[in-house]
Design a protein around this motif. Structure first.
Motif, PDB file in Angstrom:
ATOM      1  N   GLN A 171       6.671  -8.651  -6.640  1.00 28.11           N
ATOM      2  CA  GLN A 171       6.924  -7.599  -5.954  1.00 28.11           C
ATOM      3  C   GLN A 171       5.855  -6.537  -5.846  1.00 28.11           C
ATOM      4  O   GLN A 171       5.951  -5.460  -5.275  1.00 28.11           O
ATOM      5  CB  GLN A 171       8.274  -7.020  -6.200  1.00 28.11           C
ATOM      6  CG  GLN A 171       9.599  -7.810  -5.660  1.00 28.11           C
ATOM      7  CD  GLN A 171       9.451  -9.033  -6.803  1.00 28.11           C
ATOM      8  OE1 GLN A 171       9.877  -8.791  -8.072  1.00 28.11           O
ATOM      9  NE2 GLN A 171       9.929 -10.161  -6.094  1.00 28.11           N
ATOM     10  N   ASN A 172       4.743  -6.750  -6.372  1.00 27.00           N
ATOM     11  CA  ASN A 172       3.633  -5.926  -6.672  1.00 27.00           C
ATOM     12  C   ASN A 172       3.968  -4.728  -7.240  1.00 27.00           C
ATOM     13  O   ASN A 172       3.123  -3.624  -7.017  1.00 27.00           O
ATOM     14  CB  ASN A 172       3.053  -5.670  -5.349  1.00 27.00           C
ATOM     15  CG  ASN A 172       2.338  -6.928  -4.569  1.00 27.00           C
ATOM     16  OD1 ASN A 172       1.752  -7.908  -5.441  1.00 27.00           O
ATOM     17  ND2 ASN A 172       2.540  -7.099  -3.459  1.00 27.00           N
ATOM     18  N   GLN A 180      -4.303  -7.144 -10.855  1.00 30.86           N
ATOM     19  CA  GLN A 180      -4.761  -6.482  -9.490  1.00 30.86           C
ATOM     20  C   GLN A 180      -5.622  -5.587  -9.661  1.00 30.86           C
ATOM     21  O   GLN A 180      -5.610  -4.719 -10.916  1.00 30.86           O
ATOM     22  CB  GLN A 180      -3.480  -6.036  -8.935  1.00 30.86           C
ATOM     23  CG  GLN A 180      -2.229  -7.059  -8.607  1.00 30.86           C
ATOM     24  CD  GLN A 180      -1.121  -6.626  -7.793  1.00 30.86           C
ATOM     25  OE1 GLN A 180      -0.719  -5.264  -7.537  1.00 30.86           O
ATOM     26  NE2 GLN A 180      -0.378  -7.579  -7.308  1.00 30.86           N
ATOM     27  N   LYS A 200      -8.627  -2.525  -8.147  1.00 31.85           N
ATOM     28  CA  LYS A 200      -9.051  -1.465  -7.088  1.00 31.85           C
ATOM     29  C   LYS A 200     -10.488  -1.030  -7.620  1.00 31.85           C
ATOM     30  O   LYS A 200     -10.588  -0.876  -8.720  1.00 31.85           O
ATOM     31  CB  LYS A 200      -8.052  -0.429  -6.992  1.00 31.85           C
ATOM     32  CG  LYS A 200      -7.153  -0.362  -6.022  1.00 31.85           C
ATOM     33  CD  LYS A 200      -6.502   0.886  -5.805  1.00 31.85           C
ATOM     34  CE  LYS A 200      -5.453   0.905  -4.689  1.00 31.85           C
ATOM     35  NZ  LYS A 200      -4.602   2.333  -4.537  1.00 31.85           N
ATOM     36  N   GLU A 225      -6.692 -12.192   8.769  1.00 26.99           N
ATOM     37  CA  GLU A 225      -5.560 -12.515   8.197  1.00 26.99           C
ATOM     38  C   GLU A 225      -5.415 -12.761   6.480  1.00 26.99           C
ATOM     39  O   GLU A 225      -4.637 -12.312   5.753  1.00 26.99           O
ATOM     40  CB  GLU A 225      -4.694 -13.620   8.897  1.00 26.99           C
ATOM     41  CG  GLU A 225      -4.259 -13.366  10.299  1.00 26.99           C
ATOM     42  CD  GLU A 225      -3.488 -14.542  10.841  1.00 26.99           C
ATOM     43  OE1 GLU A 225      -3.072 -15.336  10.127  1.00 26.99           O
ATOM     44  OE2 GLU A 225      -3.153 -14.190  11.953  1.00 26.99           O
ATOM     45  N   ALA A 231      -6.106  -9.673   4.717  1.00 28.82           N
ATOM     46  CA  ALA A 231      -4.954  -8.681   4.578  1.00 28.82           C
ATOM     47  C   ALA A 231      -3.895  -9.433   3.590  1.00 28.82           C
ATOM     48  O   ALA A 231      -3.293  -8.487   2.792  1.00 28.82           O
ATOM     49  CB  ALA A 231      -4.275  -8.572   5.773  1.00 28.82           C
ATOM     50  N   GLN A 232      -3.847 -10.613   3.527  1.00 32.97           N
ATOM     51  CA  GLN A 232      -2.782 -11.390   2.659  1.00 32.97           C
ATOM     52  C   GLN A 232      -3.312 -11.102   1.285  1.00 32.97           C
ATOM     53  O   GLN A 232      -2.417 -11.187   0.336  1.00 32.97           O
ATOM     54  CB  GLN A 232      -2.558 -12.729   2.828  1.00 32.97           C
ATOM     55  CG  GLN A 232      -1.977 -13.110   4.175  1.00 32.97           C
ATOM     56  CD  GLN A 232      -2.086 -14.452   4.588  1.00 32.97           C
ATOM     57  OE1 GLN A 232      -2.615 -15.237   3.889  1.00 32.97           O
ATOM     58  NE2 GLN A 232      -1.313 -14.641   5.731  1.00 32.97           N
ATOM     59  N   THR A 251      -2.670  -5.510  -1.402  1.00 30.59           N
ATOM     60  CA  THR A 251      -1.109  -5.086  -1.272  1.00 30.59           C
ATOM     61  C   THR A 251      -1.289  -4.253  -0.314  1.00 30.59           C
ATOM     62  O   THR A 251      -2.282  -3.776   0.177  1.00 30.59           O
ATOM     63  CB  THR A 251      -0.815  -4.395  -2.676  1.00 30.59           C
ATOM     64  OG1 THR A 251      -1.611  -3.371  -2.995  1.00 30.59           O
ATOM     65  CG2 THR A 251      -0.692  -5.499  -3.616  1.00 30.59           C
ATOM     66  N   GLU A 252      -0.226  -3.617  -0.081  1.00 31.88           N
ATOM     67  CA  GLU A 252       0.087  -2.579   1.095  1.00 31.88           C
ATOM     68  C   GLU A 252      -0.696  -1.158   0.820  1.00 31.88           C
ATOM     69  O   GLU A 252      -1.354  -0.532   1.561  1.00 31.88           O
ATOM     70  CB  GLU A 252       1.335  -2.359   1.615  1.00 31.88           C
ATOM     71  CG  GLU A 252       2.419  -3.337   2.187  1.00 31.88           C
ATOM     72  CD  GLU A 252       3.504  -3.090   2.484  1.00 31.88           C
ATOM     73  OE1 GLU A 252       4.156  -1.896   2.216  1.00 31.88           O
ATOM     74  OE2 GLU A 252       4.056  -3.867   3.222  1.00 31.88           O
ATOM     75  N   ASP A 253      -0.748  -0.909  -0.599  1.00 33.76           N
ATOM     76  CA  ASP A 253      -1.528   0.202  -1.117  1.00 33.76           C
ATOM     77  C   ASP A 253      -2.930  -0.199  -1.634  1.00 33.76           C
ATOM     78  O   ASP A 253      -3.640   0.545  -2.302  1.00 33.76           O
ATOM     79  CB  ASP A 253      -0.525   0.850  -2.153  1.00 33.76           C
ATOM     80  CG  ASP A 253      -0.306   0.127  -3.228  1.00 33.76           C
ATOM     81  OD1 ASP A 253      -0.301  -1.124  -3.251  1.00 33.76           O
ATOM     82  OD2 ASP A 253       0.153   0.501  -4.377  1.00 33.76           O
ATOM     83  N   GLY A 254      -3.474  -1.298  -1.185  1.00 32.21           N
ATOM     84  CA  GLY A 254      -5.132  -1.510  -1.245  1.00 32.21           C
ATOM     85  C   GLY A 254      -5.373  -2.409  -2.592  1.00 32.21           C
ATOM     86  O   GLY A 254      -6.802  -2.391  -3.122  1.00 32.21           O
ATOM     87  N   LYS A 299      -5.166  -8.835  -5.045  1.00 29.33           N
ATOM     88  CA  LYS A 299      -4.415  -9.748  -5.889  1.00 29.33           C
ATOM     89  C   LYS A 299      -5.384 -11.033  -6.271  1.00 29.33           C
ATOM     90  O   LYS A 299      -5.732 -11.539  -5.390  1.00 29.33           O
ATOM     91  CB  LYS A 299      -3.435 -10.071  -4.992  1.00 29.33           C
ATOM     92  CG  LYS A 299      -2.431  -9.029  -4.664  1.00 29.33           C
ATOM     93  CD  LYS A 299      -1.067  -9.595  -3.767  1.00 29.33           C
ATOM     94  CE  LYS A 299      -1.271 -10.122  -2.650  1.00 29.33           C
ATOM     95  NZ  LYS A 299       0.078 -10.564  -1.619  1.00 29.33           N
TER      96      LYS A 299
END
Length: 493
Positions: A332-333, A345, A347, A360, A363-364, A367-370, A373
């Motif tokens: 679930q990240n 993960q 950054k 696409e 984006a996949q 994660t939503e917060d950058g 993965k």
């Protein structure tokens, strides 16, 4: 100006490249890359990120072409010298390359492209001396596209900017204490971040010397080591394995000469695949060095590394490099507790910009917060990160357990009759997956019942292989990595 190129002006008379029996200074590299840039520009002010693909053997010409593309404002697309035409054409088509440059020995292979009106075709000999102004290249611009190995679907083009590349270089030159008197031997493919960034670019950033050996040759490598000029070496586990095997074939005098030369090295690194502890231990006996393991990917360069100065623990990859942030997250990240396994993960400014033409897929993989993965499973323990395996191929899900294939491989390699092995999950209706082991034997045959009894003392029942096959070698890609997807097919065919 690109800082990597600008740094070369501080080392004009130093040897930058040794290849093909010749030595080339930084001044010669700057002059050659300038001539290439001018020829590519054809009177234009800037290539404006046109893709320039090149198929050139490792050496001075390769380096000058890569720098020339960057200095003209293009995006460098290195092609693999071992790939068939279909794979090369895929990359050229996918990037819509405006120019293709090749060594004379690849002209016949690429001859079908000469009929393509959209592509300008050049050889590595096509760049006369000339004079013109070159564009000023902003560091945020796209610099290079490297293609992933494509374990699922077609390979994806990983786009890095000049900023990304500089961060990747400086993280390593700082952490591994590169200096201008270093001399490294490059035996790695130059369509891959390991050979391009970790070896060649780190050396050139610091004013050091990068010597090229285009084809792996254990005898030649040891001969070069014997000159006592090289003091840094980086390779994949397969290369160390082959060097150990060659060393064992030498007489006592030859072994002593190699061991004496290796003891003078400053740094030896292993990466691009998991390093078997048995290989690490054998190399330490031969060289006196504990190989430095690090962790990275095409999408981010190196992210985690063992310490240059401090003690290194076998099986561990160390801590995040400068400017890199790492976490271990669940499906679930969400970050997991220390000691729990999960996905690595990452950054940081080292992380790539995008997959070429694939918004696409880009984006996949974030994660939503950058967070990028990686798909690699690890655990943080004993103050360091330890890789458990690749999410899809090295983590076997059997009967509710998540089992590390790498752990089982390490146990199997300790058996006196097993030279090498590969462990994979095999689809099974009852268990989800069962464990399959491919064995490379040091003798003609092995008693499987005796092997299973031997394993019972070392592995719990749920980690025991259920199927075995025997091979002369494991399927590998050009970097020497075992291609687990291909290995899985051998069990299911």
């Amino acid at each position: 100006m690109i800082n990597l190129v600008q740094n070369a002006e501080n080392h004009l008379q130093r040897i930058a490249i040794k290849s093909g029996g010749k030595s080339y200074t930084y001044q010669q590299l700057l002059e050659a890359s300038k001539n290439i840039a001018i020829e590519l520009l054809q009177g234009k002010d800037d290539l404006e990120e046109k893709r320039i693909a090149f198929l050139v053997q490792p050496g001075f010409k390769y380096t000058a072409i890569q720098w020339g593309i960057w200095r003209a404002g293009g995006i460098a697309v290195p092609l693999c010298v071992k790939h068939p035409f279909s794979s090369i054409k895929y990359v050229i088509d996918d990037t819509s390359a405006a120019v293709v440059i090749c060594s004379p020995d690849f002209e016949e292979l690429l001859s079908p492209l000469r009929n393509t009106a959209e592509i300008r075709f050049l050889t590595s000999e096509s760049f006369p001396e000339t004079q013109a102004n070159l564009p000023d290249i902003a560091m945020h611009r796209r610099a290079m596209i490297l293609y992933t190995s494509g374990t699922t679907g077609n390979p994806k083009g990983v786009v890095t900017t000049h900023d990304n590349i500089e961060t990747q270089i400086t993280a390593l030159t700082t952490s591994w204490e590169w200096h201008k008197d270093d001399h490294i031997l490059n035996v790695l493919p130059l369509h891959h971040v390991h050979g391009i960034i970790n070896v060649m670019s780190c050396a050139l950033w610091t004013g050091a010397c990068c010597e090229f050996l285009p084809k792996f040759d254990a005898d030649k490598i040891f001969e070069i080591f014997g000159r006592k000029e090289v003091n840094i070496f980086m390779a994949v586990p397969t290369i160390y394995y082959k060097l150990i095997a060659h060393y064992k074939e030498l007489d006592k005098e030859g072994q002593n000469e190699i061991s004496e030369a290796l003891k003078d090295f400053r740094l030896m690194v292993s990466g691009s695949a998991a390093l078997p502890v048995s290989v690490l231990e054998e190399w330490k006996v031969i060289s006196g060095h504990t190989l430095l393991e690090r962790y990275g990917m095409t999408e981010m360069g190196m992210a985690i590394s063992n310490s240059y100065r401090e003690q290194r623990m076998p099986g561990y990859i160390g801590l995040p490099l400068h400017k890199v942030t790492v976490r271990i997250a669940d499906e679930q990240n969400t970050e997991v507790a220390v000691g729990s396994q999960g996905e690595i993960q990452v950054k940081g400014p080292n992380v790539f910009k995008e997959y070429w033409g694939k918004p696409e897929a880009t984006a996949q993989t974030f994660t939503e917060d950058g967070w990028f993965k990686t798909g690699d499973i690890a655990v943080f323990e004993n103050g360091c990160y330890r890789i458990l395996g690749r999410n899809s191929v090295d983590i076997i899900k059997s009967g509710g357990y998540k089992i590390s294939a790498l752990e089982i491989e390490e146990i199997l390699r300790k058996h006196p009759q097993i030279k090498e092995c590969g462990v994979v999950g095999i689809p099974d209706a009852e268990w989800g997956e069962i464990i399959g082991a491919s064995l490379i034997l040091s003798s003609n045959e092995i008693d499987l019942d005796a092997l299973k009894d031997w394993l019972k003392d070392k592995l719990p029942g749920y980690k025991m292989p259920r199927k075995y096959i025997f091979q002369k070698d494991l399927p590998r890609n050009v970097m020497g990595k075992v291609t687990k997807k291909e290995l899985q097919k051998l069990f299911t065919n």
